[in-house]
Design a protein around this motif. Structure first.
Motif, PDB file in Angstrom:
ATOM      1  N   GLY A  10      36.151   3.913   1.502  1.00 24.16           N
ATOM      2  CA  GLY A  10      35.736   3.004   0.440  1.00 24.16           C
ATOM      3  C   GLY A  10      35.899   1.544   0.806  1.00 24.16           C
ATOM      4  O   GLY A  10      36.142   0.704  -0.054  1.00 24.16           O
ATOM      5  N   PHE A  11      35.782   1.214   2.078  1.00 25.67           N
ATOM      6  CA  PHE A  11      35.960  -0.165   2.526  1.00 25.67           C
ATOM      7  C   PHE A  11      34.723  -0.610   3.288  1.00 25.67           C
ATOM      8  O   PHE A  11      34.388  -0.042   4.338  1.00 25.67           O
ATOM      9  N   LYS A  12      34.035  -1.589   2.752  1.00 27.00           N
ATOM     10  CA  LYS A  12      32.855  -2.193   3.366  1.00 27.00           C
ATOM     11  C   LYS A  12      31.838  -1.124   3.783  1.00 27.00           C
ATOM     12  O   LYS A  12      31.323  -0.405   2.948  1.00 27.00           O
ATOM     13  N   SER A  13      31.542  -0.989   5.073  1.00 32.90           N
ATOM     14  CA  SER A  13      30.494  -0.048   5.503  1.00 32.90           C
ATOM     15  C   SER A  13      31.024   1.373   5.697  1.00 32.90           C
ATOM     16  O   SER A  13      30.344   2.207   6.279  1.00 32.90           O
ATOM     17  N   TYR A  14      32.233   1.659   5.203  1.00 37.27           N
ATOM     18  CA  TYR A  14      32.813   2.998   5.318  1.00 37.27           C
ATOM     19  C   TYR A  14      33.129   3.565   3.930  1.00 37.27           C
ATOM     20  O   TYR A  14      34.285   3.754   3.580  1.00 37.27           O
ATOM     21  N   PRO A  15      32.091   3.869   3.130  1.00 37.00           N
ATOM     22  CA  PRO A  15      32.352   4.403   1.785  1.00 37.00           C
ATOM     23  C   PRO A  15      32.920   5.831   1.819  1.00 37.00           C
ATOM     24  O   PRO A  15      33.665   6.220   0.943  1.00 37.00           O
ATOM     25  N   VAL A  16      32.572   6.562   2.867  1.00 33.65           N
ATOM     26  CA  VAL A  16      33.077   7.924   3.041  1.00 33.65           C
ATOM     27  C   VAL A  16      34.287   7.864   3.973  1.00 33.65           C
ATOM     28  O   VAL A  16      34.322   7.071   4.919  1.00 33.65           O
TER      29      VAL A  16
END
Length: 61
Positions: A10-16
Motif C-alpha cells: 500500500g505504498f506508492k507503486s506497490y499497492p499489493v
C-alpha cells in the motif's frame, strides 16, 4: 545496519504486498524498467527510518 528483507504494501507503486529478499551483504542494486518503482523502494526505506530529506541525510556535516 543491513537490510535482509523489505516488505512494501500500500505504498506508492506497490499497492499489493511486495516482498524483496535475497539481499547480498556486500552489494545491492535496484534495477528495472522506467516506471517500475525503483525509487519507491528507496522511498519506503527512508520512510521507515523517519528521514524527511534524503539529500540532507546523505550530505556530510
Amino acid at each position: 545496519m543491513r537490510i535482509e528483507e523489505l516488505v512494501i504494501e500500500g505504498f506508492k507503486s506497490y499497492p499489493v504486498r511486495t516482498q524483496v529478499t535475497g539481499w547480498d551483504p556486500s552489494f545491492n542494486a535496484i534495477t528495472g524498467l522506467n516506471g517500475s518503482g525503483k525509487s519507491n523502494i528507496l522511498d519506503a526505506i527512508v520512510f521507515v527510518l523517519g528521514i524527511n530529506d534524503v539529500k540532507q541525510a546523505s550530505s556530510p556535516t
